[in-house]
Enzyme design. Structure first.
Site, PDB file in Angstrom:
ATOM      1  CB  SER A  67      -0.862  -0.012   1.272  1.00 21.11           C
ATOM      2  OG  SER A  67      -1.470   1.250   1.488  1.00 21.11           O
ATOM      3  CE1 TYR A  91      -4.000  -2.340   5.304  1.00 22.61           C
ATOM      4  CE2 TYR A  91      -3.324  -0.076   4.900  1.00 22.61           C
ATOM      5  CZ  TYR A  91      -3.755  -1.298   4.433  1.00 22.61           C
ATOM      6  OH  TYR A  91      -3.927  -1.496   3.084  1.00 22.61           O
TER       7      TYR A  91
HETATM    8  N1  LIG Z   1      -8.744  -0.243  -1.178  1.00 26.01           N
HETATM    9  C1  LIG Z   1      -7.677   0.467  -0.878  1.00 26.01           C
HETATM   10  O1  LIG Z   1      -7.730   1.695  -0.768  1.00 26.01           O
HETATM   11  C2  LIG Z   1      -6.340  -0.221  -0.693  1.00 26.01           C
HETATM   12  C3  LIG Z   1      -5.177   0.586  -0.759  1.00 26.01           C
HETATM   13  C4  LIG Z   1      -3.947  -0.018  -0.585  1.00 26.01           C
HETATM   14  C5  LIG Z   1      -3.852  -1.383  -0.376  1.00 26.01           C
HETATM   15  N2  LIG Z   1      -4.983  -2.137  -0.317  1.00 26.01           N
HETATM   16  C6  LIG Z   1      -4.833  -3.576  -0.057  1.00 26.01           C
HETATM   17  O2  LIG Z   1      -5.432  -4.294  -1.109  1.00 26.01           O
HETATM   18  C7  LIG Z   1      -5.853  -5.563  -0.645  1.00 26.01           C
HETATM   19  C8  LIG Z   1      -7.290  -5.827  -1.090  1.00 26.01           C
HETATM   20  O3  LIG Z   1      -8.120  -4.877  -0.465  1.00 26.01           O
HETATM   21  P1  LIG Z   1      -9.462  -4.326  -1.140  1.00 26.01           P
HETATM   22  O4  LIG Z   1      -9.293  -2.854  -1.213  1.00 26.01           O
HETATM   23  O5  LIG Z   1      -9.806  -5.076  -2.353  1.00 26.01           O
HETATM   24  O6  LIG Z   1     -10.457  -4.607   0.080  1.00 26.01           O
HETATM   25  P2  LIG Z   1     -11.866  -5.350   0.137  1.00 26.01           P
HETATM   26  O7  LIG Z   1     -12.762  -4.903  -0.961  1.00 26.01           O
HETATM   27  O8  LIG Z   1     -12.318  -5.153   1.552  1.00 26.01           O
HETATM   28  O9  LIG Z   1     -11.488  -6.883  -0.087  1.00 26.01           O
HETATM   29  C9  LIG Z   1     -10.749  -7.595   0.866  1.00 26.01           C
HETATM   30  C10 LIG Z   1     -10.717  -9.061   0.503  1.00 26.01           C
HETATM   31  O10 LIG Z   1      -9.979  -9.739   1.526  1.00 26.01           O
HETATM   32  C11 LIG Z   1     -10.761 -10.829   2.001  1.00 26.01           C
HETATM   33  N3  LIG Z   1     -10.520 -11.086   3.411  1.00 26.01           N
HETATM   34  C12 LIG Z   1     -10.559 -10.211   4.445  1.00 26.01           C
HETATM   35  N4  LIG Z   1     -10.348 -10.874   5.600  1.00 26.01           N
HETATM   36  C13 LIG Z   1     -10.186 -12.189   5.276  1.00 26.01           C
HETATM   37  C14 LIG Z   1      -9.939 -13.363   6.033  1.00 26.01           C
HETATM   38  N5  LIG Z   1      -9.826 -13.338   7.362  1.00 26.01           N
HETATM   39  N6  LIG Z   1      -9.839 -14.538   5.376  1.00 26.01           N
HETATM   40  C15 LIG Z   1      -9.971 -14.594   4.025  1.00 26.01           C
HETATM   41  N7  LIG Z   1     -10.181 -13.508   3.258  1.00 26.01           N
HETATM   42  C16 LIG Z   1     -10.282 -12.313   3.883  1.00 26.01           C
HETATM   43  C17 LIG Z   1     -12.209 -10.394   1.790  1.00 26.01           C
HETATM   44  O11 LIG Z   1     -13.026 -11.554   1.650  1.00 26.01           O
HETATM   45  P3  LIG Z   1     -14.068 -12.122   2.718  1.00 26.01           P
HETATM   46  O12 LIG Z   1     -14.591 -10.951   3.508  1.00 26.01           O
HETATM   47  O13 LIG Z   1     -15.105 -12.780   1.866  1.00 26.01           O
HETATM   48  O14 LIG Z   1     -13.276 -13.089   3.533  1.00 26.01           O
HETATM   49  C18 LIG Z   1     -12.103  -9.660   0.456  1.00 26.01           C
HETATM   50  O15 LIG Z   1     -12.185 -10.579  -0.595  1.00 26.01           O
HETATM   51  C19 LIG Z   1      -5.649  -5.545   0.880  1.00 26.01           C
HETATM   52  O16 LIG Z   1      -4.462  -6.215   1.201  1.00 26.01           O
HETATM   53  C20 LIG Z   1      -5.527  -4.065   1.195  1.00 26.01           C
HETATM   54  O17 LIG Z   1      -4.757  -3.835   2.357  1.00 26.01           O
HETATM   55  C21 LIG Z   1      -6.223  -1.598  -0.479  1.00 26.01           C
END
Ligand SMILES: NC(=O)c1ccc[n+]([C@@H]2O[C@H](COP(=O)([O-])OP(=O)(O)OC[C@H]3O[C@@H](n4cnc5c(N)ncnc54)[C@H](OP(=O)(O)O)[C@@H]3O)[C@@H](O)[C@H]2O)c1
Length: 277
Positions: free
Chosen positions: A160, A173
């Protein structure tokens, strides 16, 4: 020269250098929402067979059907809590039972807790470290031997822009993502002669379910679109030399480069002010 863009934001010229993942198998963690869905679509669209993992199995199955119909690829789904102590054993057993060899791993599942560390639920903090760090290390260790032997795939760890400086109000985080970034740089070096492409993807704020979970106060800057963030990553993975980190977005590239070199005593209060806005 201007090259026309296609529906996924790549240009025709980019397409000519697009890597083909046909016949390879990729695990995408967190494939039930946000960036994970887009990684599954991007890799499936290039012919990769997929293992989709997250807790919400119904969503994984809906996506699996979409990808099987659209691209005639094999898609397996596994509903699993990746922060649980038995996650690695269960995932490895699932892969072996299906007779699969893994070429690519997208360590994407992750979440953030937002707020003062001192008042944050300790159980949530523990889960955050186990998912954002523990699962990334354990899954990488489990599948790296076959991924390096294959040399046809990619290892993408989701870091990130939070990785480049301490993040007050998201202290754990930010630290987990700093770990992921340096871990990935080191692995990219260790595996540099294997053909495996290794990178840490560093998105800024992106429109997914992430902020519903972390809380709105966690947002800094404008939202990017998840499919575009993944398209940036896929293009970088197409390059002859894959960079060991990919920062999505020009503004994010500049601010993260500055944040990385500024003294911590200077950058921490600035980040704290931005987080508190
Ligand atoms: N969105 C942003 O602004 C952003 C920015 C920088 C980095 N990121 C990173 O990008 C990655 C994806 O995030 P996103 O933005 O796509 O978020 P998201 O829409 O909340 O998706 C998160 C995914 O992780 C899964 N997950 C969460 N807890 C879990 C667990 N205990 N076991 C298995 N699966 C789990 C969720 O599935 P279930 O709930 O179905 O388990 C979901 O599929 C993360 O690592 C996040 O830190 C995001």
């Amino acid at each position: 020269m201007h090259s026309p863009t296609t529906h996924d934001g790549t240009s025709r010229r980019d397409r000519s250098t697009m890597r083909d993942y046909t016949g390879t198998t990729a695990i995408v963690t967190g494939a039930s929402a946000g960036l994970g869905v887009e990684f599954a679509r991007a890799l499936g669209g290039r012919g990769a067979n997929l293992v989709l993992v997250a807790r919400r199995g119904d969503r994984l199955e809906t996506l699996a059907e979409e990808l099987r119909d659209a691209h005639a690829v094999d898609v397996h789904t596994l509903a699993l809590d990746l922060a649980s102590p038995e996650a690695t054993e269960t995932l490895v057993a699932f892969v072996r039972e299906k007779g699969l060899t893994i070429d690519s791993l997208i360590n994407n599942a992750g979440f953030a807790t937002h707020g003062e560390f001192i008042t944050t639920d300790p159980a949530r903090l523990d889960e955050e470290v186990r998912l954002n760090v523990g699962a990334v290390v354990a899954f990488t260790r489990a599948f790296l031997p076959e991924m390096t032997a294959s040399g046809r795939g990619v290892l993408v760890n989701l870091a990130s822009t939070a990785a480049f400086q301490p993040v007050p109000l998201m202290a754990v985080y930010g630290a987990t993502k700093g770990f992921v970034l340096d871990f990935t740089h080191a692995l990219a070096y260790e595996t540099r002669h294997t053909g495996l492409r290794v990178t840490a993807l560093c998105p800024g704020a992106t429109k997914t379910e992430f902020f519903d979970i972390a809380g709105d106060g966690a947002r800094v800057g404008d939202f990017a679109v998840p499919s575009e963030v993944v398209a940036v990553a896929m293009r970088a993975l197409d390059a002859r030399r894959t960079p060991s980190k990919i920062v999505a977005g020009a503004k994010n590239s500049i601010s993260s480069a500055i944040a990385r070199v500024l003294p911590r005593g200077l950058v921490t209060p600035v980040t704290a002010r931005l987080m508190a806005e």
